[in-house]
Write a protein that holds these residues in place. Structure first.
Motif, PDB file in Angstrom:
ATOM      1  N   UNK A  55       0.775  -1.231   0.000  1.00 34.67           N
ATOM      2  CA  UNK A  55       0.000   0.000   0.000  1.00 34.67           C
ATOM      3  C   UNK A  55       0.808   1.283   0.000  1.00 34.67           C
ATOM      4  N   UNK A  56       2.119   1.172  -0.042  1.00 35.14           N
ATOM      5  CA  UNK A  56       2.983   2.351   0.029  1.00 35.14           C
ATOM      6  C   UNK A  56       3.531   2.718  -1.343  1.00 35.14           C
ATOM      7  N   UNK A  57       4.083   3.918  -1.435  1.00 34.03           N
ATOM      8  CA  UNK A  57       4.917   4.298  -2.570  1.00 34.03           C
ATOM      9  C   UNK A  57       6.361   4.269  -2.087  1.00 34.03           C
ATOM     10  N   UNK A  58       7.147   3.416  -2.697  1.00 35.61           N
ATOM     11  CA  UNK A  58       8.570   3.301  -2.374  1.00 35.61           C
ATOM     12  C   UNK A  58       9.358   3.750  -3.594  1.00 35.61           C
ATOM     13  N   UNK A  59      10.331   4.615  -3.392  1.00 34.51           N
ATOM     14  CA  UNK A  59      11.112   5.095  -4.536  1.00 34.51           C
ATOM     15  C   UNK A  59      12.557   4.665  -4.435  1.00 34.51           C
ATOM     16  N   UNK A  60      13.162   4.515  -5.609  1.00 29.94           N
ATOM     17  CA  UNK A  60      14.592   4.258  -5.739  1.00 29.94           C
ATOM     18  C   UNK A  60      15.201   5.460  -6.434  1.00 29.94           C
ATOM     19  N   UNK A  61      16.167   6.081  -5.813  1.00 31.47           N
ATOM     20  CA  UNK A  61      16.858   7.202  -6.437  1.00 31.47           C
ATOM     21  C   UNK A  61      18.347   6.905  -6.478  1.00 31.47           C
ATOM     22  N   UNK A  62      19.030   7.645  -7.318  1.00 35.99           N
ATOM     23  CA  UNK A  62      20.466   7.453  -7.481  1.00 35.99           C
ATOM     24  C   UNK A  62      20.902   7.990  -8.819  1.00 35.99           C
ATOM     25  N   UNK A  63      22.185   8.043  -9.041  1.00 35.40           N
ATOM     26  CA  UNK A  63      22.718   8.566 -10.291  1.00 35.40           C
ATOM     27  C   UNK A  63      22.513   7.570 -11.417  1.00 35.40           C
TER      28      UNK A  63
END
Length: 240
Positions: A27-35
């Motif tokens: 039920x969540x929004x999980x994000x992956x960030x990075x270069x």
């Protein structure tokens, strides 16, 4: 909902992911960030099993590690790839209907009509252009089409790879409002890969920072949004 254990990903002799561990909450929004080249897209491709990888991927109690990509999609894990990937010579509606291929034989046409109506309610412009060929759409409309096609697969988890890529800021803002709506009103878990770190952290509940195939940082998105290391490294020019 998804637990990743000691995940490695390979492109020939190149190791793109080096034993990462993650949890994607229901039920969540999980994000992956990075270069660029950090391993964000490789993570999504590994979950979908379209690259060579090792490690455990547990989804809702089911081990996806040995399932084929179409079997994973049938579990309700739908991947909206980077670059949209629409079929240019098909109409908008034909593109949307390709998203139902996983459900062939399970639902009648009435089921598809209901799903189409829900996509058109979310993206009215797609309904206006339902008989238009996909190549003639704007970049933003093509991204809406790609997400709409994913919704036609009736996802429990939707993995979105760089939905803002190449789009104008106003279009990006509209698109992310829809992504939040998909999550909150439809209850679909979102795993978001996004170069625009500031925007991704703003809409997400939890975040992972990847660098060189490893998890550098993780935590509640609201906290990472103001972490000096994240601000310095990922929130320069291009963040909105």
């Amino acid at each position: 909902m998804i637990e990743i254990r000691d995940l490695h990903c390979y492109y020939g002799a190149i190791e793109a992911l080096r034993g990462i561990n993650m949890k994607i909450e229901d039920g969540a929004i999980t994000c992956l960030i990075g270069s660029n080249g950090a391993g964000k897209t490789s993570t999504l491709k590994s979950i979908s099993n379209v690259v060579c990888r090792t490690g455990g991927i547990i989804y809702d109690g089911v081990d996806l590690s040995h399932l084929r990509d179409i079997q994973i999609a049938r579990q309700g894990v739908i991947h909206v790839p980077e670059g949209r990937g629409v079929f240019p010579g098909l109409t908008v509606e034909e593109n949307l209907l390709t998203g139902t291929v996983n459900w062939h034989g399970l639902f009648g046409k009435g089921r598809y009509d209901q799903d189409l109506a829900e996509v058109y309610e979310l993206f009215p412009r797609l309904q206006e252009r339902r008989n238009q060929l996909a190549w003639s759409l704007s970049g933003g409309e093509q991204q809406m089409l790609a997400i709409g096609r994913g919704l036609m697969g009736r996802p429990k988890v939707m993995m979105l790879d760089e939905p803002s890529m190449g789009l104008a800021p106003l279009v990006v803002a509209e698109l992310f409002e829809k992504i939040v709506e998909i999550n909150r009103e439809r209850g679909i878990t979102i795993l978001l890969v996004e170069q625009n770190a500031k925007l991704a952290l703003k809409v997400s509940n939890y975040a992972y920072v990847l660098e060189q195939g490893c998890i550098l940082l993780e935590g509640p998105a609201e906290e990472l949004r103001y972490d000096p290391r994240v601000v310095s490294a990922y929130m320069g020019t291009g963040a909105h």
